[in-house]
Enzyme design. Structure first.
Site, PDB file in Angstrom:
ATOM      1  N   MET A   1     118.109 -11.055 -61.607  1.00  0.00           N
ATOM      2  CA  MET A   1     117.855 -12.241 -62.427  1.00  0.00           C
ATOM      3  C   MET A   1     119.157 -12.669 -63.119  1.00  0.00           C
ATOM      4  O   MET A   1     119.145 -13.406 -64.103  1.00  0.00           O
ATOM      5  CB  MET A   1     116.757 -11.972 -63.463  1.00  0.00           C
ATOM      6  CG  MET A   1     115.423 -11.644 -62.797  1.00  0.00           C
ATOM      7  SD  MET A   1     113.975 -12.043 -63.786  1.00  0.00           S
ATOM      8  CE  MET A   1     114.249 -11.061 -65.223  1.00  0.00           C
TER       9      MET A   1
ATOM     10  N   LEU B   1     124.820 -10.408 -64.854  1.00  0.00           N
ATOM     11  CA  LEU B   1     125.089  -9.119 -64.219  1.00  0.00           C
ATOM     12  C   LEU B   1     125.919  -8.180 -65.090  1.00  0.00           C
ATOM     13  O   LEU B   1     126.796  -8.617 -65.830  1.00  0.00           O
ATOM     14  CB  LEU B   1     125.816  -9.357 -62.894  1.00  0.00           C
ATOM     15  CG  LEU B   1     125.110 -10.308 -61.915  1.00  0.00           C
ATOM     16  CD1 LEU B   1     125.927 -10.418 -60.628  1.00  0.00           C
ATOM     17  CD2 LEU B   1     123.701  -9.860 -61.606  1.00  0.00           C
TER      18      LEU B   1
ATOM     19  N   HIS C   1     124.082  -3.733 -62.070  1.00  0.00           N
ATOM     20  CA  HIS C   1     123.908  -4.610 -60.897  1.00  0.00           C
ATOM     21  C   HIS C   1     125.046  -4.402 -59.891  1.00  0.00           C
ATOM     22  O   HIS C   1     124.828  -4.399 -58.679  1.00  0.00           O
ATOM     23  CB  HIS C   1     123.932  -6.086 -61.318  1.00  0.00           C
ATOM     24  CG  HIS C   1     122.790  -6.500 -62.198  1.00  0.00           C
ATOM     25  ND1 HIS C   1     122.950  -6.809 -63.525  1.00  0.00           N
ATOM     26  CD2 HIS C   1     121.477  -6.681 -61.927  1.00  0.00           C
ATOM     27  CE1 HIS C   1     121.791  -7.166 -64.038  1.00  0.00           C
ATOM     28  NE2 HIS C   1     120.873  -7.096 -63.094  1.00  0.00           N
TER      29      HIS C   1
ATOM     30  N   GLY D   1     117.361  -0.977 -58.990  1.00  0.00           N
ATOM     31  CA  GLY D   1     117.841   0.025 -59.942  1.00  0.00           C
ATOM     32  C   GLY D   1     116.699   0.903 -60.435  1.00  0.00           C
ATOM     33  O   GLY D   1     115.577   0.440 -60.646  1.00  0.00           O
TER      34      GLY D   1
ATOM     35  N   ASP E   1     114.317   0.327 -63.970  1.00  0.00           N
ATOM     36  CA  ASP E   1     112.958  -0.223 -64.049  1.00  0.00           C
ATOM     37  C   ASP E   1     112.067   0.632 -63.151  1.00  0.00           C
ATOM     38  O   ASP E   1     111.666   0.213 -62.067  1.00  0.00           O
ATOM     39  CB  ASP E   1     112.962  -1.687 -63.596  1.00  0.00           C
ATOM     40  CG  ASP E   1     113.901  -2.509 -64.458  1.00  0.00           C
ATOM     41  OD1 ASP E   1     113.706  -2.546 -65.676  1.00  0.00           O
ATOM     42  OD2 ASP E   1     114.857  -3.086 -63.907  1.00  0.00           O
TER      43      ASP E   1
ATOM     44  N   GLN F   1     108.726  -0.540 -61.860  1.00  0.00           N
ATOM     45  CA  GLN F   1     108.947  -1.624 -60.891  1.00  0.00           C
ATOM     46  C   GLN F   1     109.294  -1.053 -59.502  1.00  0.00           C
ATOM     47  O   GLN F   1     108.839  -1.574 -58.483  1.00  0.00           O
ATOM     48  CB  GLN F   1     110.062  -2.540 -61.387  1.00  0.00           C
ATOM     49  CG  GLN F   1     110.486  -3.586 -60.372  1.00  0.00           C
ATOM     50  CD  GLN F   1     111.468  -4.602 -60.934  1.00  0.00           C
ATOM     51  OE1 GLN F   1     111.075  -5.532 -61.598  1.00  0.00           O
ATOM     52  NE2 GLN F   1     112.753  -4.429 -60.662  1.00  0.00           N
TER      53      GLN F   1
ATOM     54  N   ARG G   1     119.181  -7.508 -71.244  1.00  0.00           N
ATOM     55  CA  ARG G   1     118.518  -7.774 -72.534  1.00  0.00           C
ATOM     56  C   ARG G   1     119.160  -7.040 -73.711  1.00  0.00           C
ATOM     57  O   ARG G   1     118.831  -7.331 -74.862  1.00  0.00           O
ATOM     58  CB  ARG G   1     117.037  -7.413 -72.447  1.00  0.00           C
ATOM     59  CG  ARG G   1     116.214  -8.419 -71.646  1.00  0.00           C
ATOM     60  CD  ARG G   1     114.737  -8.101 -71.752  1.00  0.00           C
ATOM     61  NE  ARG G   1     113.899  -9.147 -71.240  1.00  0.00           N
ATOM     62  CZ  ARG G   1     113.303  -9.133 -70.043  1.00  0.00           C
ATOM     63  NH1 ARG G   1     113.474  -8.125 -69.230  1.00  0.00           N
ATOM     64  NH2 ARG G   1     112.546 -10.146 -69.669  1.00  0.00           N
TER      65      ARG G   1
HETATM   66  O1  PAF Z   1     114.532  -6.357 -61.786  1.00  0.00           O
HETATM   67  C1  PAF Z   1     114.692  -7.594 -61.819  1.00  0.00           C
HETATM   68  O2  PAF Z   1     115.761  -8.098 -62.183  1.00  0.00           O
HETATM   69  C2  PAF Z   1     113.545  -8.494 -61.407  1.00  0.00           C
HETATM   70  O3  PAF Z   1     112.313  -7.964 -61.798  1.00  0.00           O
HETATM   71  C3  PAF Z   1     113.541  -8.822 -59.896  1.00  0.00           C
HETATM   72  C4  PAF Z   1     113.310  -7.565 -59.064  1.00  0.00           C
HETATM   73  C5  PAF Z   1     114.866  -9.455 -59.506  1.00  0.00           C
HETATM   74  C6  PAF Z   1     112.409  -9.807 -59.571  1.00  0.00           C
HETATM   75  O4  PAF Z   1     112.565 -10.993 -60.267  1.00  0.00           O
END
Ligand code: PAF
Length: 250
Positions: A30, A33, A37, A147, A150, A153, A187
């Site tokens: 998103m 960076l 990232h 990564g 998260d 996720q 963030r």
């Molecule tokens: O981890 C993130 O930055 C976001 O959740 C992703 C995987 C790019 C989806 O928008």
């Protein structure tokens, strides 16, 4: 590095890369960076011939009272960083391109999304799963890099890939941490200097639990009490969730 804003064009490019028998790795982001990232892009570069970084602040994964509008954005800086670190393409669509007016589909994954982040951010993982599936269909990768920061996720995405039979290898890259162990995150820029100093307690809490496990402790309730006791050393902290869990199922 080429910047692509259009879905059809990105699909054509990916198709022709695949046709020439080259391997594609995608790094979904998103933007805004940081070194975390960059480590994903570098890993992608090591394993694939062509790296596609995606940059899209996905509105559907933010709740109505969350930080979508103020989420940090800096395209020029992201462009330079992705280019410098060896990305071949930067897929950078706008919201209308990703979610045209009649858009009506979403992917709702049960069980693994019903804990922790999923409880505090209803709809968040639905937004993540849907956009990640779209990004997979657009960039047609052999590998997708995420990564470990998260963590929930990563489990959601692995479930997505398994359940919907995406022929993609998911690669998880370790968290990159700051001087005091705090995980790098876009963030973190929201924190004041004082809040940033106090946020180091998160890593201290993880280390406390780690050392208890190393000593042989396996009782979740006892481990959780160490975790919470350490976090409460900062009296103003408000804990949404903090818990030890089984790694694969939470
Ligand atoms: O981890 C993130 O930055 C976001 O959740 C992703 C995987 C790019 C989806 O928008």
């Amino acid at each position: 590095m080429e910047v692509i804003n259009n879905i059809k064009l990105m699909q054509e490019i990916s198709e022709s890369i695949r046709y020439s028998k080259k391997k594609i790795a995608v790094v979904p982001t998103m933007g805004y960076l940081h070194t975390g990232h960059i480590s994903l892009i570098r890993r992608a570069k090591e394993i694939a011939d062509i790296v596609i970084t995606t940059l899209f602040v996905n509105p559907t994964q933010f709740g109505p009272n969350e930080d979508y509008d103020k989420y940090p954005r800096d395209f020029n800086r992201d462009f330079e960083l992705t280019k410098y670190n060896g990305s071949d393409y930067l897929f950078y669509p706008d919201t209308k391109e990703m979610y045209p007016i009649n858009f009506s589909t979403s992917i709702d994954i049960s069980k693994i999304t019903e804990k922790f982040e999923g409880v505090f951010r209803p709809g968040h993982f639905k937004g993540v799963a849907t956009v990640v599936a779209k990004l997979f269909n657009i960039t047609k990768p052999h590998y997708a890099i995420f990564g470990q920061k998260d963590y929930q996720q990563t489990l959601v995405i692995k479930r997505l890939v398994e359940d919907l039979n995406f022929d993609i290898e998911i690669i998880i890259v370790p968290t990159i941490r700051d001087y005091d162990g705090l995980a790098l995150s876009s963030r973190n820029t929201y924190l004041s200097k004082l809040e940033r100093e106090k946020a180091g307690i998160l890593f201290k809490a993880i280390e406390t639990v780690k050392s208890e496990i190393a000593k042989g402790q396996r009782e979740r309730l006892i481990l959780n009490s160490h975790l919470h006791k350490t976090l409460r050393q900062i009296p103003e902290i408000k804990i949404d969730y903090a818990s030890c869990a089984i790694a694969n199922t939470l």
